[in-house]
Design a protein around this motif. Structure first.
Motif, mmCIF file in Angstrom:
data_model
loop_
_atom_site.group_PDB
_atom_site.id
_atom_site.type_symbol
_atom_site.label_atom_id
_atom_site.label_comp_id
_atom_site.label_asym_id
_atom_site.label_seq_id
_atom_site.Cartn_x
_atom_site.Cartn_y
_atom_site.Cartn_z
ATOM 1 N N PHE A 312 -10.051 10.754 -0.530
ATOM 2 C CA PHE A 312 -9.956 9.940 0.672
ATOM 3 C C PHE A 312 -8.774 10.409 1.504
ATOM 4 C CE2 PHE A 312 -8.305 6.114 2.852
ATOM 5 C CZ PHE A 312 -9.383 5.918 3.704
ATOM 6 N N GLU A 313 -9.032 10.728 2.746
ATOM 7 C CA GLU A 313 -7.976 11.175 3.648
ATOM 8 C C GLU A 313 -7.610 10.052 4.612
ATOM 9 O OE1 GLU A 313 -6.201 13.800 3.747
ATOM 10 O OE2 GLU A 313 -7.241 15.232 2.443
ATOM 11 N N PHE A 314 -6.337 9.715 4.660
ATOM 12 C CA PHE A 314 -5.887 8.738 5.634
ATOM 13 C C PHE A 314 -5.938 9.316 7.045
ATOM 14 C CE2 PHE A 314 -3.602 6.445 2.258
ATOM 15 C CZ PHE A 314 -3.886 5.146 2.648
ATOM 16 N N GLN A 315 -6.350 8.485 7.978
ATOM 17 C CA GLN A 315 -6.065 8.807 9.363
ATOM 18 C C GLN A 315 -4.571 8.568 9.552
ATOM 19 O OE1 GLN A 315 -8.622 6.738 12.137
ATOM 20 N NE2 GLN A 315 -10.265 6.640 10.636
ATOM 21 N N SER A 486 -0.034 8.957 -1.689
ATOM 22 C CA SER A 486 1.089 9.898 -1.757
ATOM 23 C C SER A 486 1.234 10.675 -0.445
ATOM 24 C CB SER A 486 0.913 10.867 -2.933
ATOM 25 O OG SER A 486 -0.200 11.713 -2.714
ATOM 26 N N ARG A 487 0.136 10.766 0.321
ATOM 27 C CA ARG A 487 0.196 11.439 1.633
ATOM 28 C C ARG A 487 0.440 10.457 2.782
ATOM 29 N NH1 ARG A 487 -4.182 13.812 -1.048
ATOM 30 N NH2 ARG A 487 -5.684 12.515 0.077
ATOM 31 N N TYR A 488 0.484 9.172 2.444
ATOM 32 C CA TYR A 488 0.674 8.134 3.451
ATOM 33 C C TYR A 488 2.127 8.132 3.910
ATOM 34 C CZ TYR A 488 1.154 3.282 5.127
ATOM 35 O OH TYR A 488 1.422 2.159 5.856
ATOM 36 N N GLU A 489 2.360 8.035 5.194
ATOM 37 C CA GLU A 489 3.720 8.174 5.721
ATOM 38 C C GLU A 489 4.347 6.859 6.144
ATOM 39 O OE1 GLU A 489 4.183 11.325 8.498
ATOM 40 O OE2 GLU A 489 3.640 12.828 6.994
ATOM 41 N N GLY A 490 3.630 5.741 5.946
ATOM 42 C CA GLY A 490 4.204 4.452 6.288
ATOM 43 C C GLY A 490 5.071 3.894 5.176
ATOM 44 N N ALA A 491 5.554 2.666 5.368
ATOM 45 C CA ALA A 491 6.352 1.976 4.350
ATOM 46 C C ALA A 491 5.429 1.216 3.416
ATOM 47 C CB ALA A 491 7.334 1.027 5.016
ATOM 48 N N MET A 492 5.902 0.984 2.181
ATOM 49 C CA MET A 492 5.107 0.254 1.191
ATOM 50 C C MET A 492 5.990 -0.722 0.426
ATOM 51 S SD MET A 492 2.702 3.274 -0.475
ATOM 52 C CE MET A 492 2.246 2.236 -1.855
ATOM 53 N N LEU A 493 5.418 -1.870 0.117
ATOM 54 C CA LEU A 493 6.022 -2.845 -0.784
ATOM 55 C C LEU A 493 4.902 -3.266 -1.726
ATOM 56 C CD1 LEU A 493 8.497 -4.767 -1.415
ATOM 57 C CD2 LEU A 493 7.321 -6.458 0.027
ATOM 58 N N LEU A 505 4.233 6.737 -6.964
ATOM 59 C CA LEU A 505 4.332 6.315 -5.563
ATOM 60 C C LEU A 505 5.661 5.702 -5.148
ATOM 61 C CD1 LEU A 505 0.744 4.857 -5.073
ATOM 62 C CD2 LEU A 505 1.636 7.040 -4.266
ATOM 63 N N SER A 506 6.421 5.141 -6.066
ATOM 64 C CA SER A 506 7.639 4.441 -5.640
ATOM 65 C C SER A 506 8.786 5.412 -5.384
ATOM 66 C CB SER A 506 8.057 3.422 -6.706
ATOM 67 O OG SER A 506 8.330 4.081 -7.934
ATOM 68 N N ASN A 507 9.603 5.096 -4.386
ATOM 69 C CA ASN A 507 10.877 5.809 -4.224
ATOM 70 C C ASN A 507 12.059 4.840 -4.159
ATOM 71 O OD1 ASN A 507 10.842 4.826 -1.566
ATOM 72 N ND2 ASN A 507 10.152 6.767 -0.695
ATOM 73 N N ARG A 508 11.769 3.570 -4.351
ATOM 74 C CA ARG A 508 12.778 2.522 -4.465
ATOM 75 C C ARG A 508 12.261 1.484 -5.462
ATOM 76 N NH1 ARG A 508 14.520 5.687 -1.314
ATOM 77 N NH2 ARG A 508 15.736 5.397 0.604
ATOM 78 N N VAL A 509 13.184 0.817 -6.167
ATOM 79 C CA VAL A 509 12.810 -0.259 -7.085
ATOM 80 C C VAL A 509 13.616 -1.501 -6.738
ATOM 81 C CG1 VAL A 509 12.789 -1.068 -9.492
ATOM 82 C CG2 VAL A 509 12.190 1.307 -8.964
#
Length: 540
Positions: A312-315, A486-493, A505-509
């Motif tokens: 699946f490719e994100f727009q 992993s290719r998504y460039e937005g923020a995640m919680l 996927l995490s870069n902060r905990v």
């Protein structure tokens, strides 16, 4: 202990097994893998005798006890969770229930005249309960339920009041308390939080019986099993090693088989070309006939059975500002229970926060506050002006219109998209062929979750808030989601109990603890290294 010999099985028009064979030996721990619908549950049901093969034989050694945990837990009511668990062991639970009734009667003033009889009866029942090691069973049942996340109040409360997920844990605890010679566990990692998952992992590693299990959690499987049995195309293939080793071996075998197939195809093409060229010439008749006979005797190499993989490719998501969400001086309580007192937290662009914390720490509450699904008692929650949020929660599945099909649901959501991209999107999330015409009312919980996620990710927001997004997803769909995110460039919680998902996927905990909020600059892997624990309060 258990042998499947040349079994064949057909369900309706679907051929599930064709002359398939496998065995489970004493003490083996085997992971059963295969795509959805391959026949994993059918295999379990044949071993327990709930279904019979059309051909072949399933044999179980005499005297071998089997405990089977399935997703269908049946009706539970009229007992406490502890008694429901002990019930799986046999008459001990009936004696425990009788003791509870007699204790209630002895405390009832209306029964005072019968006290001598009640005491005598209680002595008899208690003696028999003690003979059967009932007190030890009660303690073991409570230890298992505690490991699976139950509080003492939940253990002694009416099991009928528990949610479906907690009833699943009760059913699982019943099998664990039995300690049969063979455990058949169909997705035991579903409905468990990370702490319970790690407890179960350690329990099963210490189990000295044989184990055959399925799981959509690759890390969980890797740490327990020493052998993989794969169901694919009606056959059973065994691989020594854990799930990761199986994946590597399968990839190597696939490459080797493809090479053999291509070599044989090249040879066959050469032989067929010779036959076609010289079949009309009398001078070459003997050679042509010889080659025809040779071709008839050749064992044909089949091309490898390739497991269908989706991508699946994100727009591209629109860029947000640097400040995505800011929480200031948040206070939140549910009745007398205080969840937050003065919480401050900020999410910035491209940060991917995974939220850790024990049950009741407030993980889902935090996500609801950020998503605007819940209001703080005091304090403020602000999102940046250019932030477009996508929120995935389990209750989102309840908004599906049961009369609409999968395709109609997506068309309603994206009327300008056209069928081709929507069919491709549905295929990525496991709805291929006729499945796209399924009505939403007949979808399973996992299918509903995939459909809601497909809608959310087709037109991606620049901020994703995800509460247990991997529940019910199989390993292949999880991997597709991980690769896409992993290719998504937005923020995640996000909150997840899947350690592979957390690490990838995490870069902060963000860790929620009784003494406050703790943040860690690296992702989940760094968190484990720095704290020495895979989940709050558990030592690795």
């Amino acid at each position: 202990m258990i042998r499947l010999e040349n079994i064949s099985k057909q369900n309706g028009k679907q051929i599930v097994f064709i002359e398939a064979s496998a065995a489970l030996q004493r003490g083996e721990k085997i992971g059963l893998v295969g795509p959805n619908g391959a026949g994993k549950t059918t295999l379990f049901r044949m071993i327990t005798g709930e279904e019979l093969p059309d051909e072949g034989q399933v044999s179980v050694d005499r005297g071998v006890s089997i405990g089977y945990f399935s997703q269908d837990v049946g009706d539970m009511s009229g007992k406490s969770a502890v008694l429901e668990v002990i019930d799986g062991v046999g008459p001990v639970s009936e004696l425990a229930a009788a003791m509870a009734e007699l204790e209630a009667a002895m405390g009832d003033p209306d029964c005072a005249d019968d006290m001598d009889d009640l005491l005598a009866r209680y002595g008899e029942v208690q003696g028999r309960f003690d003979e059967l090691d009932g007190y030890a069973l009660d303690g073991r049942a409570r230890e298992i339920l505690g490991g699976l996340g139950f509080s003492p109040e939940m253990m002694d409360g009416d099991v009928a009041k528990l949610s479906g997920g907690w009833k699943m844990r009760v059913a699982l605890a019943r099998i664990l308390l039995m300690r049969p010679d063979v455990m058949l566990l169909d997705e035991p990692s579903n409905h468990l939080d990370l702490e319970s998952l790690i407890w179960l992992e350690n329990f099963l590693k210490g189990f000295d019986g044989a184990l055959l299990m399925t799981s959509h959690d690759r890390e969980f499987m890797n740490r327990i099993v020493g052998k993989i049995v794969e169901i694919d195309g009606g056959s059973l293939t065994s691989y020594s090693g854990d799930y990761e080793f199986y994946r590597q071996q399968r990839a190597v075998a696939e490459v080797q088989q493809q090479a053999q197939f291509e070599r044989q195809q090249a040879m066959l093409a050469k032989e067929i070309a010779f036959i076609e060229r010289f079949k009309a010439r009398a001078s070459h008749a003997a050679q042509v006939q010889s080659r025809v006979k040779k071709l008839e005797k050749i064992d044909r190499v089949e091309p490898p059975k390739r497991q269908q993989t989706v991508r699946f490719e994100f727009q591209p998501a629109p860029r947000s500002g640097e400040d995505v969400a800011t929480l200031k001086n948040i206070h939140k309580s549910y009745g007398a229970r205080k969840i937050y007192e003065g919480l401050d937290f900020q999410i910035r662009r491209r940060e991917r926060w995974c939220v850790m914390g024990v049950n009741g720490a407030g993980k889902s509450t935090l996500l609801k506050l950020v998503a605007g699904e819940s209001k703080p008692d005091q304090g403020s929650v602000a999102r940046g002006p250019s932030v477009r949020m996508g929120y995935f929660a389990q209750h989102a599945m309840e908004v599906l219109d049961g009369d609409r099909t999968v395709l109609q649901f997506l068309e309603d959501s994206f009327p300008q998209a056209g069928q081709a991209p929507l069919r491709a999107l549905a295929g990525c999330f496991g709805f291929s062929g006729d499945e796209i015409e399924k009505k939403c009312r007949v979808l399973s919980g996992g299918e509903k979750a995939r459909l809601v996620m497909a809608r959310m990710l087709f037109d991606p927001p620049n901020f994703l808030v995800l509460d247990e997004p991997t529940n019910h997803l199989d390993i292949a769909t999880k991997q597709m989601l991980i690769e896409a995110l992993s290719r998504y460039e937005g923020a995640m919680l996000f909150v997840s109990h899947d350690r592979h998902f957390l690490a990838a996927l995490s870069n902060r905990v963000l860790e929620l603890t009784p003494d406050g909020l703790h943040t860690y600059g690296g992702g989940y892997t760094e968190y484990v290294e720095r704290t020495g624990q895979e989940a709050p309060g558990l030592r690795s």
